[in-house]
Design an enzyme around this catalytic site. Structure first.
Site, short mmCIF file in Angstrom:
data_model
loop_
_atom_site.label_atom_id
_atom_site.label_comp_id
_atom_site.label_asym_id
_atom_site.label_seq_id
_atom_site.Cartn_x
_atom_site.Cartn_y
_atom_site.Cartn_z
N LYS A 46 0.86 -1.19 0.00
CA LYS A 46 0.00 0.00 0.00
C LYS A 46 0.89 1.23 0.00
O LYS A 46 2.03 1.19 0.46
CB LYS A 46 -0.88 0.02 1.26
CG LYS A 46 -2.12 0.88 1.13
CD LYS A 46 -3.24 0.18 0.40
CE LYS A 46 -4.44 1.07 0.22
NZ LYS A 46 -5.61 0.32 -0.28
P1 NAD Z 1 -12.99 7.86 -3.21
O1 NAD Z 1 -11.93 8.88 -3.03
O2 NAD Z 1 -13.47 7.57 -4.58
O3 NAD Z 1 -14.25 8.23 -2.31
C1 NAD Z 1 -14.19 8.45 -0.94
C2 NAD Z 1 -15.56 8.88 -0.48
O4 NAD Z 1 -15.58 8.95 0.93
C3 NAD Z 1 -15.97 10.27 -0.98
O5 NAD Z 1 -17.33 10.26 -1.32
C4 NAD Z 1 -15.78 11.16 0.23
O6 NAD Z 1 -16.64 12.29 0.23
C5 NAD Z 1 -16.13 10.20 1.32
N1 NAD Z 1 -15.54 10.59 2.59
C6 NAD Z 1 -14.30 11.04 2.86
N2 NAD Z 1 -14.17 11.30 4.17
C7 NAD Z 1 -15.33 10.96 4.72
C8 NAD Z 1 -15.83 10.98 6.04
N3 NAD Z 1 -15.08 11.41 7.05
N4 NAD Z 1 -17.10 10.55 6.24
C9 NAD Z 1 -17.87 10.11 5.20
N5 NAD Z 1 -17.46 10.08 3.95
C10 NAD Z 1 -16.23 10.51 3.73
O7 NAD Z 1 -12.44 6.55 -2.50
P2 NAD Z 1 -12.84 5.04 -2.76
O8 NAD Z 1 -11.89 4.49 -3.74
O9 NAD Z 1 -14.31 4.94 -2.98
O10 NAD Z 1 -12.45 4.40 -1.35
C11 NAD Z 1 -13.38 4.36 -0.26
C12 NAD Z 1 -13.01 3.20 0.64
O11 NAD Z 1 -13.04 2.01 -0.15
C13 NAD Z 1 -11.60 3.27 1.23
O12 NAD Z 1 -11.60 2.68 2.51
C14 NAD Z 1 -10.79 2.42 0.28
O13 NAD Z 1 -9.62 1.92 0.89
C15 NAD Z 1 -11.80 1.35 -0.03
N6 NAD Z 1 -11.52 0.60 -1.25
C16 NAD Z 1 -11.54 1.17 -2.48
C17 NAD Z 1 -11.26 0.41 -3.59
C18 NAD Z 1 -11.30 0.97 -4.97
O14 NAD Z 1 -11.16 0.19 -5.94
N7 NAD Z 1 -11.50 2.24 -5.16
C19 NAD Z 1 -10.95 -0.96 -3.46
C20 NAD Z 1 -10.95 -1.53 -2.18
C21 NAD Z 1 -11.25 -0.73 -1.09
#
Ligand code: NAD
Length: 438
Positions: free
Chosen positions: A128
């Site tokens: 990561k």
């Molecule tokens: P992203 O940047 O696309 O979206 C993040 C979202 O979370 C946004 O809508 C933002 O407004 C919201 N956010 C940020 N801080 C916040 C808070 N304090 N309270 C509520 N909402 C909040 O990110 P993502 O890729 O969707 O990732 C979100 C989660 O999913 C993370 O934990 C990430 O590790 C996990 N994840 C993502 C992927 C992927 O393929 N993108 C894969 C596995 C896990």
């Protein structure tokens, strides 16, 4: 003999500290990740040597990233790349751009990647990356400068056969394109396999954008079937409306679920009769936030977690389900699209209350699975149709759910421990077979 005695006494000291940490509440996300491993090590009878080995990352790189800002001044950012374990293949894991990134957070996320890749049985280890920055306060040019210099700084340890980054919080396909270009420029030829989550035009995979959400949908479908709940009209609340949360809302609504609450970092909206997901997304794209959407009542980010629903999807950041709010969660299934949203003490409360938690290493493994498909396609220079990708994804996710459920049932534990039992066992086997070098 003396050496052995010393080793034994060292091992004893470390084991004592493991035992102590397992009984404490883990406020620190890295301690939380270690504690989850400790609990399953005991459950599956992991040998002490392998347990101690898996408790630590293999490699940590911290870099200073000088960036020329738009006002011509130079700012220095701090970034990390952590490789937790590479016994089963090259490291794999996203890069996060966020003001709250810490080394401990990146270490935890890298460890979770090791388990996630093993659980869906793809030939990757866990890694990561993260940079402490506020991308919302930066221009596109500043973000590009930051991404390119960070890539250059970590280029000594990444590569298609070494460690392959991907998107995470606040990193996008465009950012992946800059990573690919910077790495390729340094080598003198195009190397698309160095990063996944790229735009399609430069070697990205069809279906990657929605893969995390789609994988989450597949395992929620399985959980609905196991808990004998009908999908049609089942109420879903989603915290976080980015890549994972927004696509989850779309796909789940298409499947027949009813999205009753959603939030982003600025707040959220709720409507017990169901939100118009298309309208909600249009509003988010237009205004940058869910707040102010006319089709529901205003709701706080925290209240979304406690909203009356059947399925809760935390899809933002870590440590949001705690000892305090766990007793008030009303969902029957919690699907962790985000990494690490549930603290260990909250896990126990949810389990006691009969709530099925689909752990992050299962519920959001769709992203890394299609990232694996992307890497394979890049290496083969042969690209697949989206139907084929989704069918292969479904097969991997369904199998991982069933293996997890089988282990959880066999040991009489929750789904997180079930998933860890499958994953840690696979990593331990690879580690044992490879032996200790030299
Ligand atoms: P992203 O940047 O696309 O979206 C993040 C979202 O979370 C946004 O809508 C933002 O407004 C919201 N956010 C940020 N801080 C916040 C808070 N304090 N309270 C509520 N909402 C909040 O990110 P993502 O890729 O969707 O990732 C979100 C989660 O999913 C993370 O934990 C990430 O590790 C996990 N994840 C993502 C992927 C992927 O393929 N993108 C894969 C596995 C896990």
């Amino acid at each position: 003999m003396q050496g052995n005695a010393r080793e034994r006494s060292n091992a004893l000291r470390v084991t004592t500290s493991i035992d102590r940490s397992a009984t404490q509440s883990a406020e620190n996300v890295w301690e939380m990740a270690q504690q989850q491993l400790d609990e399953v090590a005991h459950l599956i009878g992991l040998s002490e040597g392998i347990h101690l080995y898996l408790r630590q990352p293999k490699r940590i790189l911290e870099v200073s990233v000088p960036v020329r800002m738009d006002d011509n001044r130079v700012r220095i950012f701090t970034g990390f790349r952590v490789q937790h374990n590479m016994s089963r293949g090259p490291g794999k894991g996203g890069i996060r751009f966020h003001p709250d990134v810490t080394l401990d957070e990146v270490k935890a996320l890298a460890m979770w990647m090791t388990w996630k890749c093993a659980l869906v049985n793809i030939p990757f280890g866990g890694a990561k990356g993260g940079v402490i920055c506020d991308p919302k306060a930066m221009s596109m040019q500043e973000l590009e400068n930051l991404t390119r210099r960070f890539t250059s700084e970590i280029s000594v340890i990444i590569g298609p056969e070494k460690d392959i980054p991907a998107p995470d919080v606040y990193t996008t396909p465009q950012i992946m394109a800059w990573i690919m270009d910077t790495f390729s420029m340094q080598k003198g030829y195009s190397i698309p396999g160095v990063v996944t989550g790229k735009p399609i035009a430069i070697g990205g995979s069809l279906g990657r954008d929605k893969a995390t959400a789609r994988g989450c949908l597949y395992v929620v479908d399985e959980a609905m079937s196991v808990t004998k709940q009908p999908i049609e009209g089942a109420r879903v609340a989603i915290q976080g409306f980015g890549n994972a949360g927004m696509h989850a809302a779309t796909l789940m609504a298409e499947r027949g679920y009813r999205i009753v609450a959603a939030s982003d970092s600025r707040g959220g909206v709720a409507n017990p009769t169901g939100l118009d997901v298309r309208g909600l997304i249009a509003h988010k794209l237009e205004t940058g936030s869910l707040v102010g959407f006319g089709g529901g009542e205003k709701i706080s980010n925290k209240d979304v977690l406690e909203y009356e629903c059947d399925v809760l999807v935390p899809a933002a950041l870590e440590k949001v389900i705690t000892r305090e709010n766990a007793p008030r969660i009303r969902a029957k299934i919690v699907a962790e699209a985000a990494n690490g949203p549930t603290l260990p003490e909250a896990d126990a409360i949810l389990h006691d209350r009969g709530i099925m938690v689909l752990p992050d290493i299962l519920a959001n493994a769709g992203g890394v699975t299609v990232s694996y498909f992307e890497w394979v396609q890049d290496l083969q220079e042969n690209f697949w149709e989206e139907d084929e990708i989704n069918a292969r994804l479904k097969q991997k996710m369904t199998r991982a759910f069933r293996e997890t459920h089988e282990q959880a049932t066999r040991h009489g534990v929750d789904m997180r421990r079930g998933a860890y039992a499958v994953a840690v066992d696979r990593v331990a086997e690879a580690t044992k077979l490879r032996g200790l070098y030299p």
